[in-house]
Scaffold this motif. Sequence first.
Motif, PDB file in Angstrom:
ATOM      1  N   ILE A 126       4.363   2.034 -25.622  1.00  0.00           N
ATOM      2  CA  ILE A 126       3.211   2.626 -26.477  1.00  0.00           C
ATOM      3  C   ILE A 126       2.075   3.066 -25.188  1.00  0.00           C
ATOM      4  N   ILE A 173       8.167  -2.613 -26.098  1.00  0.00           N
ATOM      5  CA  ILE A 173       7.410  -1.944 -27.092  1.00  0.00           C
ATOM      6  C   ILE A 173       5.978  -1.434 -26.515  1.00  0.00           C
ATOM      7  N   ARG A 174       5.252  -2.588 -25.864  1.00  0.00           N
ATOM      8  CA  ARG A 174       3.956  -2.558 -25.296  1.00  0.00           C
ATOM      9  C   ARG A 174       3.970  -1.504 -24.264  1.00  0.00           C
ATOM     10  N   ALA A 186       9.477  -7.075 -26.716  1.00  0.00           N
ATOM     11  CA  ALA A 186       8.065  -7.088 -26.650  1.00  0.00           C
ATOM     12  C   ALA A 186       7.424  -6.170 -25.439  1.00  0.00           C
ATOM     13  N   THR A 187       7.933  -6.673 -24.557  1.00  0.00           N
ATOM     14  CA  THR A 187       7.278  -5.884 -23.306  1.00  0.00           C
ATOM     15  C   THR A 187       7.581  -4.351 -23.203  1.00  0.00           C
TER      16      THR A 187
END
Lengths: 259, 372
Positions: free
Chosen positions: A125, A121-122, A118-119
Amino acid sequence: MERGGDRGGFGRGFGRGGRRGGRRDEEQKWVPVTKLGRLVKEGKIVSLEQIYLHSLPVKEHQIVEAILGPQLKDEVMKIMPVQKQTRAGQRTRFKAFVVVGDGNGHVGLGVKCSKEVATAIRGAIILAKLSVLPVRRGYWGNKIGKPHTVPCKVTGKCGSVTVRMVPAPRGSGIVAARVPKKVLQFAGIEDVFTASRGSTKTLGNFVKATFDCLMKTYSFLTPDLWTETRFAKSPFQEYTDLLAKPTKAILDDAERVDA
Amino acid sequence: MERVILGMPGQWAQNFLESSDHYTTKIGGLPDWPISEMFIKSDLLKCVLCGERLCLIAQIYAPISTEKSNIDERVIYLFGCMIPKCGSHAKCWRALRVQQCNSGPLYDNHHDSKPSTNCNGEGKLFVSPNGVSFEENSVCGSEEVTQEAYDDLDFDELARELSEVSFQVVQSKKAKSSLSLEVNKKIMQPKQTVNKINYSIPVVPCFYIYPHEDRSVGDTIAVSANYDSLLTKQDDNSSKDNQNQEFWGGEEYEYDKAVGVDRTFLKFKKRMDACPEQCFRYSYGGNPLLVKPELKEPSPCNLCGSPRQFEMQLMPPLLYFLLEGSDGLSVRLPEEWNWMTILVYTCSSSCCQGSPANTWAVAEEEIIIQDD
């Protein structure tokens, strides 16, 4: 007062698709940190072209979000584990490739490594939004309608992979492998022929080579750019009086950027 | 990791010239000196480069409570120059540390006043009319305070008390922007203690600060609206990959890279995004959050020669709020203010040499600016 310390060991059980605790609102108010950010927040700068024209560094991803708005789409190209050998075994981290674009001449690529998916991907982005670049489009033959292809033959390289893009007539579509095709779709190029060389199995380098190629479209000096440039005032110069003045005077946007 | 306290913006002051006491933490307005201003050398309040009077930017009540020292009466004032061409140089800024040399028995009046649960009478103001000391009002929120508790006053407890009072006030009035419009239209109410308007002193818009602990960076923030769908979508992609016999190989760890930003700034921005409205970061003896990797060493203390250590830094949202607040008013911030963060280094032994006991000492501290 909220204290974050009691959630020690955060992230171990987060996993994929997990929902956050719901403590924070989804849309947090953006307080700009840089001068450019303040100008964008006030609405003095409405298009990315004004930023590109003066080569101002974009340091906040919210700038790009605020200007491009809902047209900006993002997509995760790949998440792959990268491993490092340590004394205690192997340490696995995740590397995320994210491409953002509005389908109309702006595209960005972000790569981020992190211990959690998750980190990564964030972070990817955010990095992708920070690297949004303009893409120049032109014509294959007759200058009818809107530009649809690259203006000239350009080539980009990353590692051993070279990608060459050649203008194509209308209706050809994007003739490329699956991975660079996605990047080109986000950029807003409708027709192009591509040729690639090198170890395209390393798709990380392949995607970066395509991105590098798109970056070069605006560095290429074509005959229609031979006319002398009329230098315009940078947004900082133009709007500094506005920032300091007590009254809210609205200046006409004197900047007209050639498409 | 050192504990970091963030200064979050609270209530706008109803009148930018209103006075409170030296226990208040606020941005802008007029400085509240614990002693009369006559005792402060006037050179300290004038800009080094242009000679004009400096303007108070921030006033922070910063008591220390460590094993070595226990100083309760300690305030830090930050001044900046408002003259248009002069404001961006580091020399124009000044940090003053005003503290009392021996912490006397100042907290006796706490358990004299009766604790009451309801002190919403004054409503919006931190400053009570007729110059009543702020301390007495603050006790309304906290019952059962004993003398022993105040002897070991932790910054924790002080922060909690301050926040209790401020939350009672702040929770009902969070709309700062609408308040700033109100300020223009409001007439000065006669019952407030307002300093005599001295037009020669520049004043920036004033708002109060409440403390907030900096949470660990592990908390997630939303960056993309379709965040969760992205996570599920990439699972589909990986299956497609296997079918087409493509594979991604040979990737190594890569440091963050973006056009126009470096890693230090990315880390700075990450902490900012965790708490976007932070006006300053306070961490006595801790590490500052840098914008650029190079940092020059602070010079040792003028009075005692001991090395200086980091105490607090001002953050860009402060500039944003001041600009927002000064919209439409006669006071204007200089346009050269492009600083990203202003670091304040203070004497590590918090000295007050050269002053007899039970008096106030004023010391000048070091400021380092990192620009945009």
